[in-house]
Design a protein around this motif. Structure first.
Motif, mmCIF file in Angstrom:
data_model
loop_
_atom_site.group_PDB
_atom_site.id
_atom_site.type_symbol
_atom_site.label_atom_id
_atom_site.label_comp_id
_atom_site.label_asym_id
_atom_site.label_seq_id
_atom_site.Cartn_x
_atom_site.Cartn_y
_atom_site.Cartn_z
ATOM 1 N N HIS A 89 0.915 -1.323 -0.072
ATOM 2 C CA HIS A 89 -0.106 -0.061 -0.056
ATOM 3 C C HIS A 89 0.715 1.174 0.016
ATOM 4 O O HIS A 89 0.506 2.406 0.640
ATOM 5 C CB HIS A 89 -0.873 -0.084 1.156
ATOM 6 N N PRO A 102 2.519 4.606 -1.301
ATOM 7 C CA PRO A 102 2.035 5.651 -2.091
ATOM 8 C C PRO A 102 2.647 5.811 -3.277
ATOM 9 O O PRO A 102 3.764 5.332 -3.497
ATOM 10 C CB PRO A 102 2.311 6.969 -1.092
ATOM 11 N N ASP A 127 4.411 7.760 -6.311
ATOM 12 C CA ASP A 127 5.538 8.899 -6.488
ATOM 13 C C ASP A 127 4.937 9.851 -7.646
ATOM 14 O O ASP A 127 3.778 9.740 -8.046
ATOM 15 C CB ASP A 127 6.913 8.704 -6.904
#
Length: 428
Positions: free
Chosen positions: A410, A412, A414
């Motif tokens: 999970h 994030p 970029d």
């Protein structure tokens, strides 16, 4: 999803259960009587009798991995057991967990199981002939020397024991502890992990070597009791290695391969413990239920007091959940390999001992004062499961691995829309 056991799975599980019920359980008291307070570190005639019966019955060396069907060109025979898969073995190991003595009756007790797998996977033919054959025959026992008192050994790169080459020998210097099995007079060889090149990459500094335990310079300092239990004749020892000389030919796989060997060894070992833990929990629940229904307090059986219905129901739920996770991990090991199942192994390694500890604790409460004595065997079971939260890596290490894997799933996005795990060091 089909949870039906195959004929082969039930065949071996039921044979193991029957042997334990008919042969092992009736001899537990006889075995204990062989180790009185004044002589705790001998050998057992009862155990040797049971081993001979199990071996004759073909109930022997269940844990050895199935072979590929191809021999090494130099080998005149194969080292193999009953060729059970991890899933098949899990069902048998659960039964063994119900009676602690039974694992060794089938030559399936630690640390021999892990050591035999290391020799099977990484040993030369000469090393197998010298050490693996007698181990698989149940003629000797072994130890695994990895953990050290001076460093946090949950990070194996901390290990300080030195193994320096001097001609055709390695000279070993260091101190180890929790060297389980080293107190047994049948223990003849130990696998020692130490640093051969402290200047190499942190995961390439360590090596593993076969060390005869009667070598000069092997000095047992003391035995380490677990919650007061000495676990004789097995024992857990602190040992000094002082200028111990071992032939170069005893090295396993090669210099710098110790960390890789350790990872390969500990994976199966971790789940073997968890398989037996399910049996330990089942035994504690059975004892608890029988006690609750046979004792009367305040005019009714203890079982009729409502709090116990919740505790018993929760115990059954937790056992079933942990069994399914354990079997899932074993099945993944069989289908996809140990590395692919590492998260499932880590999860069950954290969950199973914690589950068993809660059930054993409730069982002790059900027995009242008797529960903390040696009579029902619950206190010793508790000590074993509490120790298991540290053995083969503490809970925190395994939970960290699972969490980092989950963070990786999970991570994030970029700026380019790609997954980024930052400094977590995980991959999808």
């Amino acid at each position: 999803m089909d949870f039906t056991l195959s004929d082969r799975e039930t065949h071996f599980r039921d044979r193991v259960k029957t042997f334990i019920d008919k042969e092992v359980r009736p001899r537990v008291a006889d075995y204990a009587a062989e180790f009185p307070p004044e002589d705790r570190w001998g050998t057992s005639e009862v155990l040797e009798e049971l081993k001979a019966k199990a071996k004759t019955a073909g109930l022997w060396n269940f844990f050895m991995p199935p072979h590929s069907g191809q021999k090494h060109v130099d080998e005149s025979f194969e080292f193999e057991g009953e060729q059970l898969t991890n899933l098949e073995y899990a069902l048998c190991a659960e039964e063994m967990g119900r009676v602690g003595l039974s694992s060794e009756c089938f030559n399936c007790s630690a640390p021999d199981t892990g050591n035999m797998e290391v020799l099977h996977r990484y040993g030369t033919l000469e090393q197998k002939e010298q050490w693996l054959r007698p181990l698989m025959n149940g003629e000797i026992r072994s130890a695994f020397l990895m953990t050290e008192p001076a460093v946090a050994s949950s990070d194996a790169t901390n290990i300080e024991t030195r193994m320096e080459r001097d001609g055709d020998e390695y000279v070993i210097n260091g101190r180890k502890w929790w060297s389980s099995g080293l107190g047994d007079p049948r223990c003849k060889v130990a696998i020692v992990m130490g640093k051969t090149n402290p200047d190499a990459h942190r995961h390439s500094q360590q090596s593993q070597i076969l060390m005869p335990v009667d070598a000069e310079g092997v000095n047992i300092i003391r035995h380490l009791p677990v919650f007061g239990y000495d676990d004789a004749p097995h024992g857990h020892m602190e040992v000094e290695l002082k200028d111990v000389r071992v032939p170069v030919t005893n090295l396993l796989l090669g210099e710098g391969q110790g960390f890789a060997i350790a990872q390969g060894r500990l994976g199966p070992g971790r789940i073997h413990h968890c398989m037996r833990t399910i049996g330990v929990a089942e035994d504690a629940l059975e004892k608890m239920c029988k006690r609750l229904q046979s004792r009367v307090a305040f005019g009714k059986t203890i079982a009729d007091h409502s709090i116990w219905e919740w505790r018993v129901a929760k115990a059954r739920i937790d056992i079933e959940m942990n069994r399914l996770l354990c079997l899932k991990a074993a099945d993944m090991m069989d289908r996809a390999g140990n590395k692919s199942a590492r998260n499932e192994i880590a999860m069950i390694k954290v969950s199973a001992p914690t589950m068993a500890l809660k059930i054993i604790d409730d069982a002790i409460q059900a027995f009242g004062g008797a529960g903390v004595t040696t009579d029902p065997g619950l206190a010793k079971a508790y000590s074993g499961q509490r120790t298991l939260r540290l053995a083969d890596g503490p809970d925190e290490v395994h939970a960290r691995a699972v969490a980092r894997w989950e963070f990786g799933r999970h991570a994030p996005l970029d700026d380019d829309g790609a997954m980024s795990s930052g400094d977590l060091g995980v991959t999808r």
